[in-house]
Design an enzyme around this catalytic site. Structure first.
Site, PDB file in Angstrom:
ATOM      1  N   LYS A  36      53.752  22.976  73.992  1.00 15.62           N
ATOM      2  CA  LYS A  36      52.516  22.127  75.346  1.00 15.62           C
ATOM      3  C   LYS A  36      51.827  22.493  75.743  1.00 15.62           C
ATOM      4  O   LYS A  36      50.524  23.044  76.311  1.00 15.62           O
ATOM      5  CB  LYS A  36      53.038  20.698  76.081  1.00 15.62           C
ATOM      6  CG  LYS A  36      53.945  19.801  76.091  1.00 15.62           C
ATOM      7  CD  LYS A  36      54.211  18.917  77.002  1.00 15.62           C
ATOM      8  CE  LYS A  36      54.562  17.875  77.212  1.00 15.62           C
ATOM      9  NZ  LYS A  36      56.148  17.408  77.035  1.00 15.62           N
ATOM     10  N   SER A  89      55.237  17.974  82.469  1.00 18.16           N
ATOM     11  CA  SER A  89      55.806  18.028  80.582  1.00 18.16           C
ATOM     12  C   SER A  89      55.499  16.210  80.446  1.00 18.16           C
ATOM     13  O   SER A  89      56.643  16.076  80.115  1.00 18.16           O
ATOM     14  CB  SER A  89      56.968  18.662  81.163  1.00 18.16           C
ATOM     15  OG  SER A  89      56.676  18.596  79.653  1.00 18.16           O
ATOM     16  N   SER A  91      59.297  21.382  74.868  1.00 24.45           N
ATOM     17  CA  SER A  91      57.548  21.271  75.536  1.00 24.45           C
ATOM     18  C   SER A  91      57.144  22.397  75.726  1.00 24.45           C
ATOM     19  O   SER A  91      55.567  22.528  75.744  1.00 24.45           O
ATOM     20  CB  SER A  91      58.222  20.482  77.507  1.00 24.45           C
ATOM     21  OG  SER A  91      58.650  19.323  76.815  1.00 24.45           O
TER      22      SER A  91
END
Length: 394
Positions: A64, A121, A61
């Site tokens: 991101k 997230s 993640s």
């Protein structure tokens, strides 16, 4: 003694191979549990510590960070607004992993979607934002890869916007630090990434409690971001940003075995940075730097201001008077485009550039017409009132 001499010589040597300047740490492993790690001064980009920094690894993640960067740039460009309503597609709603359980057809503001990405997230919110900005996730991923290339992220290839496992989706600790540094040029992002807990859908029948996946936001003073990541392939990853006074550093770890070792290694890196270094603010955003003459331009000169804060990284014990400022101008003739690079401000120590900032034209400057040119030349030899009228055309 020898290591200290080597460090003083190499502390902030600028490498012209696309790599960041470096200030080498003493021979110690600040992140013993990480497969890859990097510690960077956010203002200058100087690397303070590195371990396998260019190894290509799955980022989970942490992907991101680039997603959030493109969201912030779209906000700056006026393509979207915080209060815009984002409609959730079937595709966005079916994302697994970390999510806020968006439903097809549900509507939520850009502000709340961004909060869900930064704090929790949320994979579904990431895709919804991508589709809102670019039409499709695929188009947004293309934007991510173009932006990565523009930033010099040579170890990176994105396949999706949220970091879910996919073949050919990879980056490096070095590139994560680069995009983290770029994201932090939008300081309002930390209004989201520093939140430890909050709610979405308040006042509805489906309130959702957000808790930050980055526990250091609460437990390490000064940490205000940026992004965690975990998959079984990537293990535990984190790009942490911390600020004390005007000194901000970025610590990235990848491939950690668990959250405790991830947080411990990042804390050790931050402790090292703040115990060994400090910084000195040279220019605040908007501070005047110089006036620049524009040959054959109308107007004939422009006032240049600092586009963002500029500071210097200093080893504790260094003296500010060891650093000098100098402005280096490009050749400049009208016409000049708004945003065109016209020079740079350099901070120099012992003949070496230790920090620099590009200077761009704050406005478009067309080539001066015949009357403006005649008036300017005449004023150099004659006195002409400021509001002299133009010659009669009758």
């Amino acid at each position: 003694m020898r290591s200290r001499i080597v460090m003083s010589v190499l502390m902030v040597t600028l490498l012209f191979t696309g790599m960041m300047p470096r200030a080498f740490a003493e021979e110690r492993d600040l992140a013993p549990n990480a497969r890859s790690a990097i510690l960077m001064d956010a203002d200058t980009g100087t690397i303070l510590y590195e371990k396998n920094g260019r190894e290509k690894l799955p980022p989970a993640s942490i992907t991101k960070i680039m997603t959030m960067l493109l969201v912030m740039e779209a906000l700056d460009q006026g393509r979207i607004k915080y209060d815009d309503t984002v409609r959730v597609s079937e595709h966005a709603a079916q994302m697994g992993g970390s999510q806020i359980y968006l439903e097809p057809g549900e509507r939520m503001t850009v502000r709340d979607m961004l909060k869900a990405v930064a704090v929790a997230s949320a994979n579904d919110a990431s895709v919804a934002l991508a589709e809102h900005i670019s039409g499709t996730e695929e188009a947004f991923v293309n934007e991510m890869n173009r932006r990565a290339q523009a930033l010099g992220m040579r170890d990176t290839q994105f396949r999706n916007v949220n970091g879910l496992p996919e073949e050919g989706h990879f980056t490096s600790a070095h590139d994560i630090a680069i995009m983290s540094r770029e994201l932090l040029k939008h300081p309002e992002i930390t209004n989201f990434t520093r939140i430890y807990e909050d709610y979405l859908r308040q006042g509805t029948s489906k309130p959702f409690w957000l808790v930050n996946t980055n526990r250091l936001v609460k437990f390490y003073p000064g940490v205000d971001g940026l992004k965690t990541g975990y998959t079984s392939e990537a293990k535990f990853c984190l790009s942490a940003s911390a600020k004390k006074g005007t000194f901000r550093v970025i610590a990235v770890v990848m491939g950690e075995p668990d959250t405790k070792s991830r947080n411990r290694d990042v804390s050790r890196m931050l402790d090292f940075a703040y115990s060994q270094y400090t910084n000195r603010l040279i220019y605040r955003k908007g501070d005047p730097i110089a006036e620049r003459r524009v040959e054959k331009g109308d107007p004939g000169k422009i006032r240049v201001e600092a586009p963002y804060p500029l500071s210097i990284l200093m080893r504790k014990g260094d003296k500010p008077e060891q650093y000098q400022r100098r402005v280096v101008w490009d050749d400049l003739k009208a016409p000049v485009a708004k945003g065109q690079k016209i020079g740079e401000i350099q901070i120099v120590k012992d003949g070496r550039i230790v920090s620099k900032m590009a200077l761009n034209s704050p406005l478009a400057i067309p080539r001066a017409g015949l009357w403006a040119t005649w008036k300017r030349v005449s004023k150099s030899v004659l006195w002409i009132p400021e509001k002299a009228s133009s010659p009669s055309t009758s």
